[in-house]
Enzyme design. Sequence first.
Site, mmCIF file in Angstrom:
data_model
loop_
_atom_site.group_PDB
_atom_site.id
_atom_site.type_symbol
_atom_site.label_atom_id
_atom_site.label_comp_id
_atom_site.label_asym_id
_atom_site.label_seq_id
_atom_site.Cartn_x
_atom_site.Cartn_y
_atom_site.Cartn_z
ATOM 1 N N GLY A 32 0.811 -1.222 0.000
ATOM 2 C CA GLY A 32 0.000 0.000 0.000
ATOM 3 C C GLY A 32 0.841 1.268 0.000
ATOM 4 O O GLY A 32 2.074 1.235 -0.025
ATOM 5 N N ARG A 116 -18.042 6.166 10.892
ATOM 6 C CA ARG A 116 -16.875 5.735 11.688
ATOM 7 C C ARG A 116 -17.184 4.407 12.396
ATOM 8 O O ARG A 116 -16.323 3.549 12.526
ATOM 9 C CB ARG A 116 -16.509 6.827 12.697
ATOM 10 C CG ARG A 116 -15.158 6.590 13.345
ATOM 11 C CD ARG A 116 -14.671 7.772 14.151
ATOM 12 N NE ARG A 116 -13.518 7.399 14.957
ATOM 13 C CZ ARG A 116 -12.270 7.388 14.542
ATOM 14 N NH1 ARG A 116 -11.983 7.720 13.299
ATOM 15 N NH2 ARG A 116 -11.283 7.034 15.347
ATOM 16 N N ASN A 149 -6.050 2.565 10.817
ATOM 17 C CA ASN A 149 -7.112 3.201 11.618
ATOM 18 C C ASN A 149 -8.382 2.365 11.762
ATOM 19 O O ASN A 149 -8.656 1.560 10.895
ATOM 20 C CB ASN A 149 -7.467 4.553 10.981
ATOM 21 C CG ASN A 149 -6.417 5.578 11.326
ATOM 22 O OD1 ASN A 149 -5.921 5.582 12.440
ATOM 23 N ND2 ASN A 149 -6.073 6.423 10.377
ATOM 24 N N ASP A 177 1.353 12.565 14.524
ATOM 25 C CA ASP A 177 0.735 13.763 15.096
ATOM 26 C C ASP A 177 1.778 14.561 15.889
ATOM 27 O O ASP A 177 1.835 15.789 15.826
ATOM 28 C CB ASP A 177 -0.429 13.373 16.013
ATOM 29 C CG ASP A 177 -1.392 12.429 15.319
ATOM 30 O OD1 ASP A 177 -1.969 12.818 14.308
ATOM 31 O OD2 ASP A 177 -1.528 11.270 15.776
ATOM 32 N N HIS A 205 -5.672 8.764 18.096
ATOM 33 C CA HIS A 205 -5.169 9.216 16.790
ATOM 34 C C HIS A 205 -6.392 9.495 15.913
ATOM 35 O O HIS A 205 -6.778 8.712 15.065
ATOM 36 C CB HIS A 205 -4.268 8.158 16.147
ATOM 37 C CG HIS A 205 -3.889 8.514 14.737
ATOM 38 N ND1 HIS A 205 -3.111 9.594 14.436
ATOM 39 C CD2 HIS A 205 -4.224 7.955 13.555
ATOM 40 C CE1 HIS A 205 -2.979 9.680 13.115
ATOM 41 N NE2 HIS A 205 -3.644 8.695 12.568
#
Length: 346
Positions: A32, A116, A149, A177, A205
């Site tokens: 990826g 989400r 994620n 971050d 995150h």
Amino acid sequence: GNIGYALARPRNKSYTNMSKAPVKVLVTGAAGNIGYALVPLIAQGDAFGRDQPVILHLLEIPNAIGKAEAVAMELNDCAFPLLAGILVTSDAKEAFTDVDYVIFVGAFPRLQGMERKDLIEKNAQIFGEQGKVLNEVAKKTVKVLVVGNPANTNCLITATQAPSIPKENFSALTRLDHNRARYQVATKTGTPISDVQNIFIWGNHSNTQFPDLFHGTVAGKPAAQVINNDEWSKGEFVSIVQKRGAEIIQKRGLSSACSAAKAIVDHMHDWVLGTKEGEHISMAIPSDGSYGIPEGIVYSFPVSVKDGKVTIVQGLEIDEWSRAKMDATLKELEEEKQVAFGICGL
């Protein structure tokens, strides 16, 4: 099919003279966007040290195996002295067997129109399964970093499904971050990035994360004092860091890749080789109850690392404004946990 590349290839003196045995490093989703940027950095020694040979295990889904094979070919064509071998496979059991480090880059992407909650459910199933395989065939000393994620919750699920591996061997990536936050402070104050220390990230995150500069320094002086603009420090600074990933997706059409790869090797390097005296970095780890964060929740803290052991920085003064930010990101993590545990029957 699965292609194993010759593992022992002492092609040149610099490798044969190395006294260290190679470590096995598994990268999932290796073909990826992030994986492609990451594997060369690992192969050149940025993660585990310039004297540490590595054998890479690249795990991909069956329909991306061709791409992963091409990545392996390119890695071989880079002629990295530290690269002691590559295994390309779509078989999780084979990929996880006897690995020293796992970097979970692959995850189910958030497709258009997906909530989400859908993303959490989909990934909870994937990471739950991978946790079970990890539990079965990986070394008990394996160190696991989750990048895909929702990273904190994926990490929590993986650790929960791998009970034979110590909880402190699991972490999720908030170093990207952290690095973004350091850059914002450096550019705001017109100082070199190396002069910006101990700016860090609390919580998830996600866009609820709390980038905190109130314990940091710029050239040894308190960062908030040097900036001398509380409105920026509590407002624009926080939202720029929270939204930086989304801004890059909007401009590039793809999520952050080289910055994510750099953050991954920074995280692994500091976890394995330690932080400098007095330096605090951001790592999302299972909470030990510090700062009132419930035990077990995977939450980003300021930490220091010595001999592979991560310690949460203690005794930081937390004002009411900061506490509210820390609680908001905790609330999101507790909601994510509920959804993920529900789908995994935990």
